[in-house]
Design a protein around this motif. Sequence first.
Motif, PDB file in Angstrom:
ATOM      1  N   PHE A 129      10.869 -14.755  27.503  1.00 58.84           N
ATOM      2  CA  PHE A 129      10.237 -13.947  28.546  1.00 58.84           C
ATOM      3  C   PHE A 129      11.237 -13.601  29.654  1.00 58.84           C
ATOM      4  N   VAL A 130      11.985 -14.597  30.113  1.00 60.42           N
ATOM      5  CA  VAL A 130      12.979 -14.367  31.162  1.00 60.42           C
ATOM      6  C   VAL A 130      14.069 -13.422  30.639  1.00 60.42           C
ATOM      7  N   PHE A 131      14.466 -13.583  29.374  1.00 56.92           N
ATOM      8  CA  PHE A 131      15.482 -12.696  28.806  1.00 56.92           C
ATOM      9  C   PHE A 131      14.979 -11.249  28.813  1.00 56.92           C
ATOM     10  N   LEU A 132      13.739 -11.029  28.407  1.00 55.16           N
ATOM     11  CA  LEU A 132      13.187  -9.669  28.393  1.00 55.16           C
ATOM     12  C   LEU A 132      13.208  -9.052  29.785  1.00 55.16           C
ATOM     13  N   ARG A 133      12.847  -9.839  30.773  1.00 55.31           N
ATOM     14  CA  ARG A 133      12.833  -9.325  32.142  1.00 55.31           C
ATOM     15  C   ARG A 133      14.226  -8.893  32.573  1.00 55.31           C
ATOM     16  N   GLU A 134      15.216  -9.714  32.280  1.00 55.57           N
ATOM     17  CA  GLU A 134      16.583  -9.374  32.662  1.00 55.57           C
ATOM     18  C   GLU A 134      17.104  -8.182  31.863  1.00 55.57           C
ATOM     19  N   MET A 135      16.712  -8.084  30.603  1.00 55.26           N
ATOM     20  CA  MET A 135      17.108  -6.943  29.770  1.00 55.26           C
ATOM     21  C   MET A 135      16.552  -5.646  30.371  1.00 55.26           C
ATOM     22  N   MET A 136      15.309  -5.685  30.843  1.00 51.49           N
ATOM     23  CA  MET A 136      14.715  -4.498  31.459  1.00 51.49           C
ATOM     24  C   MET A 136      15.512  -4.103  32.704  1.00 51.49           C
ATOM     25  N   HIS A 137      15.876  -5.079  33.504  1.00 53.29           N
ATOM     26  CA  HIS A 137      16.622  -4.810  34.743  1.00 53.29           C
ATOM     27  C   HIS A 137      18.028  -4.291  34.476  1.00 53.29           C
ATOM     28  N   HIS A 138      18.754  -4.949  33.602  1.00 52.67           N
ATOM     29  CA  HIS A 138      20.179  -4.661  33.428  1.00 52.67           C
ATOM     30  C   HIS A 138      20.469  -3.483  32.500  1.00 52.67           C
ATOM     31  N   TRP A 139      19.547  -3.175  31.607  1.00 54.43           N
ATOM     32  CA  TRP A 139      19.792  -2.093  30.653  1.00 54.43           C
ATOM     33  C   TRP A 139      18.883  -0.891  30.873  1.00 54.43           C
ATOM     34  N   ASN A 140      18.106  -0.868  31.952  1.00 54.72           N
ATOM     35  CA  ASN A 140      17.224   0.254  32.266  1.00 54.72           C
ATOM     36  C   ASN A 140      16.202   0.495  31.145  1.00 54.72           C
ATOM     37  N   VAL A 141      15.567  -0.593  30.736  1.00 56.43           N
ATOM     38  CA  VAL A 141      14.530  -0.514  29.699  1.00 56.43           C
ATOM     39  C   VAL A 141      13.202  -0.263  30.402  1.00 56.43           C
ATOM     40  N   ILE A 142      12.539   0.830  30.030  1.00 53.45           N
ATOM     41  CA  ILE A 142      11.296   1.198  30.718  1.00 53.45           C
ATOM     42  C   ILE A 142      10.060   0.588  30.070  1.00 53.45           C
ATOM     43  N   ASP A 143      10.144   0.266  28.787  1.00 57.25           N
ATOM     44  CA  ASP A 143       9.060  -0.482  28.156  1.00 57.25           C
ATOM     45  C   ASP A 143       9.553  -1.167  26.887  1.00 57.25           C
ATOM     46  N   ILE A 144       8.795  -2.181  26.493  1.00 54.61           N
ATOM     47  CA  ILE A 144       9.124  -2.956  25.300  1.00 54.61           C
ATOM     48  C   ILE A 144       7.864  -3.026  24.455  1.00 54.61           C
ATOM     49  N   LYS A 145       8.031  -2.731  23.170  1.00 56.36           N
ATOM     50  CA  LYS A 145       6.901  -2.681  22.249  1.00 56.36           C
ATOM     51  C   LYS A 145       7.074  -3.716  21.144  1.00 56.36           C
ATOM     52  N   TYR A 146       5.968  -4.356  20.795  1.00 55.94           N
ATOM     53  CA  TYR A 146       5.962  -5.270  19.658  1.00 55.94           C
ATOM     54  C   TYR A 146       5.594  -4.473  18.418  1.00 55.94           C
ATOM     55  N   GLU A 147       6.379  -4.626  17.385  1.00 54.96           N
ATOM     56  CA  GLU A 147       6.090  -3.969  16.112  1.00 54.96           C
ATOM     57  C   GLU A 147       6.124  -5.043  15.042  1.00 54.96           C
ATOM     58  N   SER A 148       5.002  -5.285  14.396  1.00 57.76           N
ATOM     59  CA  SER A 148       4.959  -6.320  13.367  1.00 57.76           C
ATOM     60  C   SER A 148       5.929  -5.975  12.243  1.00 57.76           C
ATOM     61  N   LEU A 149       6.359  -6.976  11.518  1.00 58.47           N
ATOM     62  CA  LEU A 149       7.302  -6.749  10.415  1.00 58.47           C
ATOM     63  C   LEU A 149       6.724  -5.783   9.389  1.00 58.47           C
ATOM     64  N   GLU A 150       5.426  -5.876   9.134  1.00 61.38           N
ATOM     65  CA  GLU A 150       4.790  -4.972   8.160  1.00 61.38           C
ATOM     66  C   GLU A 150       4.900  -3.519   8.629  1.00 61.38           C
ATOM     67  N   THR A 151       4.621  -3.284   9.907  1.00 60.77           N
ATOM     68  CA  THR A 151       4.709  -1.933  10.464  1.00 60.77           C
ATOM     69  C   THR A 151       6.154  -1.457  10.460  1.00 60.77           C
ATOM     70  N   ALA A 152       7.076  -2.336  10.827  1.00 63.32           N
ATOM     71  CA  ALA A 152       8.488  -1.979  10.888  1.00 63.32           C
ATOM     72  C   ALA A 152       9.021  -1.555   9.518  1.00 63.32           C
ATOM     73  N   GLN A 153       8.546  -2.198   8.457  1.00 62.07           N
ATOM     74  CA  GLN A 153       9.025  -1.883   7.109  1.00 62.07           C
ATOM     75  C   GLN A 153       8.519  -0.529   6.629  1.00 62.07           C
ATOM     76  N   LEU A 154       7.423  -0.044   7.226  1.00 63.72           N
ATOM     77  CA  LEU A 154       6.892   1.263   6.837  1.00 63.72           C
ATOM     78  C   LEU A 154       7.703   2.407   7.439  1.00 63.72           C
ATOM     79  N   HIS A 155       8.476   2.138   8.492  1.00 64.38           N
ATOM     80  CA  HIS A 155       9.235   3.193   9.198  1.00 64.38           C
ATOM     81  C   HIS A 155      10.601   3.380   8.605  1.00 64.38           C
TER      82      HIS A 155
END
Length: 155
Positions: A129-155
Amino acid sequence: MNSTEVAIKFSLGLEQLSFDIDGQHFQVDKGLSFIQSNSMRHGVLDVLAIELMIYVIEEILESVPIPYAQAKRAISADALFQQVLTLFFPNQHSIDRVQFESGFNAFIERREYYVCKVAEQGVFSLVYFVFLREMMHHWNVIDIKYESLETAQLH
C-alpha cells in the motif's frame, strides 16, 4: 486512456519488483521483503517505520528511469493489490489519486487498526500500500487498476 497518458503494468513481489512501460521492462531485485526489513525494526510498523519505508521506496523508484511529466495509469494483477483494495477500498477495482490519498490518511490515523486487520497474512499488504502511494507521487500515476489474471490473459 487518451494519447497523452502512458500505461504501466507492474508486479510487486516479495523478492523483486517489475514494471513494463512503453515496451520497456524494468526489474528491481529488491522486493517488498527488502523494503520491510530496511524500515521495520523488530517487526513493528510504527510512524518511524513508515517514514523509513517511504525513504527506501523513494530510492527504489528513483532507480527506475520513468519520467514524471506524462500522466500514467497503472495496472496490476497482484494478489496483494487485491488485498489492499479489499482492506482500504472495498468493492472497487481501481483507485484514483484523491481516493488513494484519503485511504492513506486513514491508514496513518488508524495504523494500529490496520496492522491488526492484516496480522494473519503479515504486513506485506501494508508495505504494498505504501509503495503504491509513493509510486503515484513519484511517477505521476493518476489511477491504479486491479486486473485479475484471467482478465489480463484475455487482452
